[in-house]
Design an enzyme around this catalytic site. Structure first.
Site, PDB file in Angstrom:
ATOM      1  N   SER A 179       0.759  -1.166  -0.019  1.00 38.50           N
ATOM      2  CA  SER A 179      -0.041  -0.085  -0.026  1.00 38.50           C
ATOM      3  C   SER A 179       0.836   1.179  -0.083  1.00 38.50           C
ATOM      4  CB  SER A 179      -0.956  -0.075   1.199  1.00 38.50           C
ATOM      5  OG  SER A 179      -0.240  -0.010   2.239  1.00 38.50           O
ATOM      6  N   HIS A 207      -5.587  -3.514  -2.539  1.00 36.91           N
ATOM      7  CA  HIS A 207      -5.511  -2.569  -3.465  1.00 36.91           C
ATOM      8  C   HIS A 207      -5.302  -3.061  -4.750  1.00 36.91           C
ATOM      9  CE1 HIS A 207      -4.627   0.959  -0.780  1.00 36.91           C
ATOM     10  NE2 HIS A 207      -4.044  -0.080   0.079  1.00 36.91           N
ATOM     11  N   LYS A 239     -12.323   0.052  -1.814  1.00 38.15           N
ATOM     12  CA  LYS A 239     -11.181   0.760  -2.604  1.00 38.15           C
ATOM     13  C   LYS A 239     -11.819   0.844  -3.826  1.00 38.15           C
ATOM     14  CE  LYS A 239      -7.842   0.355   1.174  1.00 38.15           C
ATOM     15  NZ  LYS A 239      -7.418  -0.635   1.753  1.00 38.15           N
TER      16      LYS A 239
HETATM   17  C1  LIG Z   1      -7.359  -0.576   3.167  1.00 36.57           C
HETATM   18  C2  LIG Z   1      -6.813  -2.097   3.566  1.00 36.57           C
HETATM   19  C3  LIG Z   1      -7.386  -2.971   4.587  1.00 36.57           C
HETATM   20  C4  LIG Z   1      -8.475  -2.607   5.431  1.00 36.57           C
HETATM   21  O1  LIG Z   1      -9.800  -2.815   4.690  1.00 36.57           O
HETATM   22  P1  LIG Z   1     -10.864  -1.935   5.356  1.00 36.57           P
HETATM   23  O2  LIG Z   1     -12.051  -2.562   4.527  1.00 36.57           O
HETATM   24  O3  LIG Z   1     -10.673  -0.587   4.942  1.00 36.57           O
HETATM   25  O4  LIG Z   1     -10.931  -2.237   6.932  1.00 36.57           O
HETATM   26  C5  LIG Z   1      -6.670  -4.255   4.686  1.00 36.57           C
HETATM   27  N1  LIG Z   1      -5.554  -4.580   4.067  1.00 36.57           N
HETATM   28  C6  LIG Z   1      -5.232  -3.639   3.263  1.00 36.57           C
HETATM   29  C7  LIG Z   1      -3.851  -4.001   2.420  1.00 36.57           C
HETATM   30  C8  LIG Z   1      -5.643  -2.223   3.059  1.00 36.57           C
HETATM   31  O5  LIG Z   1      -5.021  -1.531   2.004  1.00 36.57           O
END
Ligand SMILES: *Cc1c(COP(=O)(O)O)cnc(C)c1O
Length: 389
Positions: A179, A207, A239
């Site tokens: 990320s 992502h 996302k």
């Molecule tokens: C955003 C993210 C999460 C968390 O997901 P949410 O639905 O926002 O709780 C978990 N793992 C990764 C790699 C992320 O980028």
């Protein structure tokens, strides 16, 4: 004063955060999550969202949420096992299984909870968990909650050595797209190592889904891999899908074990059904999203070519997450505020989120950005005081 019982606890905490220059504040956005956002009295061109395909404000996705609320009401009203599981949830699970190629999929309220559920259910107490050192915080926390013996590896060689020292079994856990750096995990190698070890691979494609691989099917598909029973594939709906929630796609018995045992699944209210209905429409748009992905990767290439021409230091990444490294935290922060003064929102990321000496601007591109938006960002980077690089 007898006063606040928390004061003695919180004052040192606040002092520490301030001393490290890590005080954070929230800004109040009053517009949808589109490239141009309204924050307070400012209009900003944002390169900060995870809305990679521009679905968060897509009319069909928004309308599906409204229609879902009219049909099912505002909330699920209960947990999945006690009457909260609706046909909207179930249809989305079936569609996500078909999308990923896995036999079954299971919805979670958030990606954070899905990761907690996976490790606490699949890792025995003191079991071995091998995590990439750049993994998301939720995967690290999940290993703690599972009372696992966690080892963090730096690269594939480090993983290989840790596996050889540990003997058979365990879980390998990795982000699919990292990320803060934007590069992809080498999924075929991780999967081959897992299978040789008799271990499972948990891949967090938060992502990646919607973005990489044919049809946006994520990092295994991007590497030409099909469904494999040793792989547990986790994704989020907040996302590229533009909505909210998360899912795990896996072998049927793994899914059944989560339903029977995972506390972050059992002891929480089901997602509002309207969100599931909306995410189902977002999934349809992801599947049919080749044009959106083509636009997105056009912007990614345009940004990379322009940034390289300016002499900026880019990390290797073919995804919408592009890191422009400045090194010292103060320089990254100065660059972010220079852009801000020119109406651009690009967050600076500092240690401890990234390693010492690698403070950066984190540019997140979207299919909703126009080529002109990317050019505006490049122009502003070209005008950094003291030169771009
Ligand atoms: C955003 C993210 C999460 C968390 O997901 P949410 O639905 O926002 O709780 C978990 N793992 C990764 C790699 C992320 O980028």
């Amino acid at each position: 004063m007898v006063g606040n019982p928390f004061a003695s606890l919180l004052e040192p905490l606040f002092a520490r955060v301030r001393a490290q220059d890590l005080w954070r504040r929230r800004e109040i956005r009053t517009s949808p999550q589109t490239p141009v956002i309204q924050v307070g009295d400012k209009t900003l061109l944002s390169f900060a969202s995870n809305d990679y395909l521009g679905l968060a404000n897509d009319p069909a996705v928004v309308e599906a949420m409204c229609a879902g609320a009219r049909r099912y009401g505002a909330g699920a009203g209960a947990s999945h096992l006690l009457g909260g599981h609706t046909s909207a949830h179930h249809e989305l699970e079936d569609a996500l299984a078909a999308f990923t190629g896995a036999p079954r999929a299971l919805l979670f309220s958030t990606g954070y909870m899905a990761n907690l559920a996976l490790l606490t259910t699949l890792c025995p107490r003191h079991g071995r968990v091998f995590e990439d050192r750049r993994n998301h915080a939720s995967l690290l926390d999940a290993a703690s909650l599972a009372h696992a013996r966690r080892q963090r590896y730096r690269d594939v060689e480090g993983l290989r050595a840790a596996l050889a020292a540990a003997g058979p079994g365990g879980l390998i856990v990795s982000d699919g797209v990292f990320s803060m750096d934007g590069d992809m995990a080498c999924v075929p190698t991780l999967l081959a190592l897992a299978k040789a070890q008799g271990a499972g691979l948990i891949l967090d494609d938060a992502h990646a889904f919607g973005v990489v691989g044919p049809g946006g099917r994520g990092t295994p598909a991007a590497h030409g891999l099909n469904y494999d029973p040793a792989l547990i594939h986790m994704g989020t709906l907040g996302k590229a899908f533009g909505v909210f929630g998360a899912f795990v796609a896996a072998d049927g018995d793994v899914i059944e074990a989560l339903i029977q045992r995972a506390r972050p699944y059992i002891y929480t209210t089901a997602l509002p059904p309207a969100l599931a209905a909306s995410a189902k429409v977002a999934l349809d748009l992801v599947i049919a999203g080749d044009e959106r992905r083509a636009a997105l990767f056009d912007r990614v290439l345009r940004f990379r070519e322009g940034a390289v021409a300016l002499g900026l230091r880019l990390l290797p990444s073919s995804t919408p997450i592009q890191a422009v490294v400045f090194g010292e935290a103060a320089r990254a922060i100065a660059a972010s505020s220079h852009l801000r003064d020119r109406g651009l929102y690009v967050p600076a990321i500092r240690p401890p989120t990234v390693p010492q000496g690698s403070a950066r601007l984190r540019v997140a591109l979207s299919a909703a950005h126009g080529a002109g938006d990317v050019d505006r960002l490049l122009d502003a980077l070209a005008s950094l005081p003291g030169g771009p690089a």
